[in-house]
Design an enzyme around this catalytic site. Structure first.
Site, PDB file in Angstrom:
ATOM      1  N   ASP A  13      -7.061  -3.037  30.550  1.00  0.00           N
ATOM      2  CA  ASP A  13      -8.278  -3.135  29.506  1.00  0.00           C
ATOM      3  C   ASP A  13      -8.363  -1.832  28.796  1.00  0.00           C
ATOM      4  OD1 ASP A  13      -9.245  -5.350  30.766  1.00  0.00           O
ATOM      5  OD2 ASP A  13     -10.207  -4.384  32.424  1.00  0.00           O
ATOM      6  N   LYS A  16      -5.166  -3.228  24.845  1.00  0.00           N
ATOM      7  CA  LYS A  16      -3.745  -3.459  24.424  1.00  0.00           C
ATOM      8  C   LYS A  16      -3.646  -4.249  23.166  1.00  0.00           C
ATOM      9  CE  LYS A  16      -2.187  -4.196  28.861  1.00  0.00           C
ATOM     10  NZ  LYS A  16      -3.304  -3.599  29.554  1.00  0.00           N
ATOM     11  N   GLY A  40      -6.019 -10.647  29.777  1.00  0.00           N
ATOM     12  CA  GLY A  40      -6.532 -11.168  29.031  1.00  0.00           C
ATOM     13  C   GLY A  40      -6.470 -10.280  27.404  1.00  0.00           C
ATOM     14  N   HIS A  41      -5.686 -10.860  26.425  1.00  0.00           N
ATOM     15  CA  HIS A  41      -5.606 -10.215  25.402  1.00  0.00           C
ATOM     16  C   HIS A  41      -6.471 -10.751  24.101  1.00  0.00           C
ATOM     17  CE1 HIS A  41      -1.501  -8.369  26.690  1.00  0.00           C
ATOM     18  NE2 HIS A  41      -2.727  -7.812  27.522  1.00  0.00           N
ATOM     19  N   GLN A 224      -2.390  -5.836  32.554  1.00  0.00           N
ATOM     20  CA  GLN A 224      -3.032  -4.495  33.482  1.00  0.00           C
ATOM     21  C   GLN A 224      -2.736  -3.614  33.414  1.00  0.00           C
ATOM     22  OE1 GLN A 224      -1.348  -7.765  35.508  1.00  0.00           O
ATOM     23  NE2 GLN A 224      -3.225  -8.876  34.766  1.00  0.00           N
TER      24      GLN A 224
HETATM   25  P1  IMP Z   1      -5.851  -9.907  40.781  1.00  0.00           P
HETATM   26  O1  IMP Z   1      -4.811  -9.409  39.751  1.00  0.00           O
HETATM   27  O2  IMP Z   1      -6.667 -11.254  40.272  1.00  0.00           O
HETATM   28  O3  IMP Z   1      -5.242 -10.281  42.058  1.00  0.00           O
HETATM   29  O4  IMP Z   1      -7.081  -8.750  41.021  1.00  0.00           O
HETATM   30  C1  IMP Z   1      -6.506  -7.596  41.818  1.00  0.00           C
HETATM   31  C2  IMP Z   1      -7.369  -6.470  40.829  1.00  0.00           C
HETATM   32  O5  IMP Z   1      -6.599  -6.096  39.633  1.00  0.00           O
HETATM   33  C3  IMP Z   1      -8.682  -6.430  40.542  1.00  0.00           C
HETATM   34  O6  IMP Z   1      -9.393  -5.228  40.776  1.00  0.00           O
HETATM   35  C4  IMP Z   1      -8.722  -6.950  39.300  1.00  0.00           C
HETATM   36  O7  IMP Z   1     -10.041  -6.611  38.699  1.00  0.00           O
HETATM   37  C5  IMP Z   1      -7.720  -6.210  38.422  1.00  0.00           C
HETATM   38  N1  IMP Z   1      -7.171  -6.887  37.408  1.00  0.00           N
HETATM   39  C6  IMP Z   1      -6.272  -7.892  37.296  1.00  0.00           C
HETATM   40  N2  IMP Z   1      -5.922  -8.194  36.055  1.00  0.00           N
HETATM   41  C7  IMP Z   1      -6.606  -7.220  35.231  1.00  0.00           C
HETATM   42  C8  IMP Z   1      -6.610  -6.847  33.896  1.00  0.00           C
HETATM   43  O8  IMP Z   1      -6.118  -7.697  32.921  1.00  0.00           O
HETATM   44  N3  IMP Z   1      -7.462  -6.045  33.353  1.00  0.00           N
HETATM   45  C9  IMP Z   1      -7.982  -5.049  34.259  1.00  0.00           C
HETATM   46  N4  IMP Z   1      -8.049  -5.426  35.734  1.00  0.00           N
HETATM   47  C10 IMP Z   1      -7.359  -6.312  36.348  1.00  0.00           C
END
Ligand code: IMP
Length: 430
Positions: A13, A16, A40-41, A224
């Protein structure tokens, strides 16, 4: 133009979307290589807002090739829904502009269910996942029981493969007193959509080699952030893929010389969603103020993001781990009205000073930030486009980040609008 990789260098976040949008306009081929629809973009092009989760940002532009590499985990239903939504906005998506790695792993309903069961369980640590099934799908990939895109092409084999996967899932579910997965329904549902998704299936590594030979400009779009990396992040409070730049190679099938410039996206303060250590977190009014000014709510889950001061130790570590060549610093304007601004420049752990983020989770929770205080600039920077127009104290703040992290600042973003950017080093020129 060199080929560029964009890597979030905090906990995701970092903003990007805006940078990817700018770079994807100039690239020919845009590639996602890890993660899934947990990303999410948000892109705003010609006043239309596009919310992308799985598809590469190039998809909304004409004459670009978008690629989803083998390192990505794909929920086929989520992908088809995303395609449908974009088509409603007038975007044309065909097997000529979207290629998906035939060997990419699929996220199936049992993965999503397991993700949610674990998150809701009182017996396991809550990670705060996006509940999209990302972790369980990657587990099946390394457990060698995953269903991959190409498996949809052969119904007989698919049934055998699903047996292997369900042997594992049903045994877990039995322990959790959950009913067995309905195999017939799963296969029926997959067969129903298989042709819709198989049409994009390609040996992506081969396509990329062809593009490289034709000197096409390739943009690798990370999702991420480095601190969520499965190896280098705040394990186990991480996502289940490698988010460092190495993933752009293994997640597509390219050699290391393919990428010429690694751009780290870094926010002028720190945020994270989900659980886990966060040394500079401000659980007070100051943190709320940053969150409000920065509109810090997750794009995928709409969760309120935790906010805190800039952690230079973490960003420096991320830059080293991922070989960052330049930083795109975002959201500097969010800090415009703070009298004092703090940057973490080291930690205290058990009474000793340390200058790195330890790997042990216990220590990560224990470290106390050592702060350097900066005088705020108390002036609007929103919309500034030239370095010289920045207030002196803002320049001092940015220059400190540059010298502490020992990485050039490629750009400074002063609002969500694309034109509100101070360009200091153009990644396209290397
Ligand atoms: P997962 O990727 O859904 O398994 O989540 C694992 C961790 O990564 C959690 O803390 C989510 O909030 C974080 N996370 C996953 N995708 C994103 C992203 O695009 N931005 C920020 N945090 C993310």
């Amino acid at each position: 133009m060199p080929n560029i990789a964009i890597i979030g260098s905090q906990w995701g976040d970092e903003g990007k979307g805006k940078i990817v949008d700018w770079l994807s306009e100039k690239a020919d081929v845009i590639v996602r290589f890890q993660g899934g629809h947990n990303a999410g973009h948000t892109l705003v092009v010609n006043n239309i807002t596009y919310k992308l989760k799985l598809l590469p940002s190039g998809i909304i532009r004409k004459n670009k090739i978008s690629i989803i590499g083998n390192g990505v985990v794909i929920d086929p239903w989520a992908l088809l829904e995303e395609i449908k939504q974009l088509e409603k906005l007038g975007i044309k998506i065909t097997n000529k502009n979207l290629f998906i790695a035939e060997n990419a792993t699929l996220i199936l309903p049992p993965h999503k269910e397991l993700d949610a069961i674990r998150e809701d369980s009182k017996n396991t640590d809550k990670i705060g996942t996006t509940r999209r099934g990302i972790g369980p799908a990657y587990e099946d990939k390394v457990g060698r029981r995953a269903i991959r895109l190409m498996d949809l092409a052969n119904k007989k084999n698919l049934s055998k493969k699903i047996n292997m996967m369900l042997f594992h899932h049903d045994s877990i579910r039995k322990g959790l007193k959950k009913n067995k997965i309905n195999k017939k329904k799963l296969i029926k549902d997959l067969v129903k959509i298989s042709s819709k998704i198989l049409k994009y299936s390609k040996p992506v590594w081969k396509k990329l080699e062809e593009f490289k030979k034709k000197k096409k400009k390739i943009l690798f779009e990370g999702a991420q952030g480095i601190l969520l990396d499965i190896d280098h992040g705040t394990y186990p409070f991480v996502t289940s893929s490698n988010t460092v730049v190495g993933s752009a190679l293994s997640g597509t099938g390219c050699g290391p010389k393919t990428i010429n410039y690694i751009l780290g996206i870094v926010k002028a303060y720190t945020t994270r969603v989900g659980e886990g250590p966060f040394p500079t977190e401000l659980k007070n009014e100051l943190g709320n103020r940053i969150g409000k000014r920065g509109n810090e709510f997750g794009t995928v889950t709409n969760r309120k993001r935790r906010c805190g001061w800039f952690d230079a130790v973490l960003v420096k570590q991320s830059c080293i781990i991922s070989g960052i060549n330049g930083i795109a610093l975002t959201k500097i304007d969010v800090l415009d009205h703070f009298k004092d601004i703090y940057v973490c420049v080291g930690y205290k752990l058990n009474g000793k000073k340390i200058n790195y983020f330890p790997s042990s989770l216990n220590d990560q929770f224990k470290v106390k930030p050592i702060y350097k205080r900066f005088k705020g600039w108390l002036k609007n920077t929103k919309g500034i486009k030239k370095w010289n127009d920045l207030p002196t104290n803002a320049k001092k703040y940015i220059n400190f980040i540059k010298s502490y992290c020992n990485v050039k600042i490629s750009s400074v973003s002063t609002s969500p609008k694309r034109e509100d950017t101070i360009l200091l080093q153009n990644p396209f020129k290397g």
